[in-house]
Each structure stands twice: as C-alpha cells, then as structure tokens.
Design an enzyme around this catalytic site. Structure first.
Site, PDB file in Angstrom:
ATOM      1  N   GLU A 160      -4.637  -1.937   3.374  1.00  0.00           N
ATOM      2  CA  GLU A 160      -4.836  -0.859   2.398  1.00  0.00           C
ATOM      3  C   GLU A 160      -4.488  -1.325   0.986  1.00  0.00           C
ATOM      4  OE1 GLU A 160      -4.091   2.965   5.281  1.00  0.00           O
ATOM      5  OE2 GLU A 160      -2.406   1.629   4.865  1.00  0.00           O
ATOM      6  N   GLU A 206      -2.707   0.813  13.063  1.00  0.00           N
ATOM      7  CA  GLU A 206      -1.716   1.895  13.131  1.00  0.00           C
ATOM      8  C   GLU A 206      -1.782   2.678  14.436  1.00  0.00           C
ATOM      9  OE1 GLU A 206      -1.934   1.284   8.641  1.00  0.00           O
ATOM     10  OE2 GLU A 206      -3.193   0.961  10.403  1.00  0.00           O
TER      11      GLU A 206
END
Length: 253
Positions: free
Chosen positions: A108, A128
C-alpha cells in the site's frame, strides 16, 4: 526525525529509507511519523524535486508491525494515513525503490507512490486475509485502479504473492532491474529533475485528480491548473533553451 527513517539528498533528490531491517521494515508509529516529516520536507524545500522511498536491509516494507498492533499502536499519521503517505502523498513526484518484499501495508505504501522500480527478486502482495485482516490502507481500494480488477480481487482474496516480472506485466511497477533498485530509481528521478518543476508538479496533480472530475468539467478544471504554468518564467526559459540548444535553467516560477 526518528532513526527508524533515514534521509539523504543529492542533486534535487530526497531519499527516504525505512530503517527497521531487524523487523523487515514493518511499519511502526515512529516510522510513519518519520516518513510524514520527510514528505513535508520534500514539498516545502524548493531545492528538492523528487523523492524516493526505499527500505534498509534488502526489504522494502513487510507491512504493519503486528507486535505494535497488538499493543494498540496505529502506524498512521492523522491526515496522511498509514505510513504517513497513503491518504496524502506529496505534491512532488515520489518513486518507490523496492527490494525484497512489498507486502500488505508495504504494498500500500508502494502503490501510493507515483512510480515504482523493483529488483527482479522482489515479491508483492496483500496477504492481510491470511491474518483475518483487510488491506485497509488503500489496498482493496487503490489496487483495482492500477491493475485489472479480477487480478486485484484474486490478490485480495487469496493473499498470495506475485513476482516482479508479473507485477511489471500487470502495470503495477515501471521497471524491473537486476541490480539495486535504488540506483535505478535515482536514474529515473534524474530524468524528472531535468524537467520544469512547475510543469512536473501540475502534471502529477492533474493525473492524480482528474479521474474524479465530472467529464463535462475536465478541460475547464485543467485550464485553471495549467494556465499559471504556461505564463511562468519556466515556460519562457524552456522555450528559449530549446531555441538556443542549451540546457534550461529552471527557477520554479
């Protein structure tokens, strides 16, 4: 600035290094604040034209520091988001130089940058879901804007990694190199530094913002941003330098 983030500058380029190699550069609160401070410096210092974000010890960033997460620590900065940049990147160009892993929050951070140079051995992913979490620092929102939606969906739902060549083929990264990614990122940054700083900044701004503009307002909004560029001293200098067959001397105004 925290020792968890190191900075150096040369020839108008600010190199920002996440310095937590013992933790695979997992993002901590202190590191996020250090990156945010470096981005403020990049934007406020007229001698700096391009930033490079990289990681120490052969890894870009392995994501959020889970030990810090369990302590209740959030590696975010108010107004800037995770890692000090994902919600508010700098106005000036920022290049990610990736070695090793760019995973979870590390990916990210990377996709919040404008350009990406990676070593051929680098790995990318948003795993995640494997920890019962969601790639909430922009991964599930921003990744589908940068690569085909079905591929982004696969990465988000499986948590699997992809290699540098595959990432390049998908358009996630700009260049794959055999040697140090930082060296190649500096070469790319130098090409940007050679250009008019006002034109570079506004070009980035339009490319970042225009997709959210209503279609019938796009050219009007663009005109508002580019009009000052076309009457700037740099615009005259660029034209004069071309006519005189010399390198331009930019003033940033």
């Amino acid at each position: 600035m925290s020792e968890e983030v190191l900075t150096s500058e040369e020839n108008g380029i600010l190199v920002v290094t996440i310095n937590r190699p013992e933790a695979k550069n997992a993002m901590s609160k202190a590191a996020a604040e250090g990156i945010a401070a470096a981005m403020d410096r990049l934007d406020s210092d007229d001698t700096l034209r391009v930033g490079i974000l990289t990681g120490a010890g052969g890894t870009f960033c392995s994501g959020m520091d889970l030990k810090g997460f369990l302590r209740g620590e959030s590696p975010s900065v108010e107004g800037r988001g995770f890692g000090g940049i994902v919600q508010k990147p700098p106005q000036k160009p920022l290049i990610a130089a990736v070695e090793g892993y760019a995973l979870a929050g590390g990916l990210e951070l990377m996709i919040a940058c404008d350009l990406v140079v990676a070593n051929v051995a680098a790995k990318f992913g948003i795993p995640e879901v494997k920890r019962g979490l969601v790639a909430a620092a922009g991964g599930v929102m921003m990744l589908p804007d940068q690569i085909p939606e079905r591929i982004a969906m696969e990465l988000a739902l499986t948590g699997e990694f992809i290699g540098a060549q595959r990432a390049y083929e998908l358009g996630m990264i700009n260049r794959v190199v055999d040697g140090p990614a930082l060296d190649a990122a500096k070469e790319l940054a130098a090409k940007i530094v050679a250009n008019g700083p006002l034109a570079v900044r506004v070009s980035k701004q339009i490319m970042r913002e225009s997709r959210a503009w209503p279609m019938d307002e796009r050219y009007a909004r663009q005109t508002q941003l580019i009009a000052p560029v076309f009457v700037s001293e740099d615009a005259r200098e660029g034209s004069a330098a071309f006519a005189e067959k010399r390198a331009p001397k930019w003033q940033g105004k």
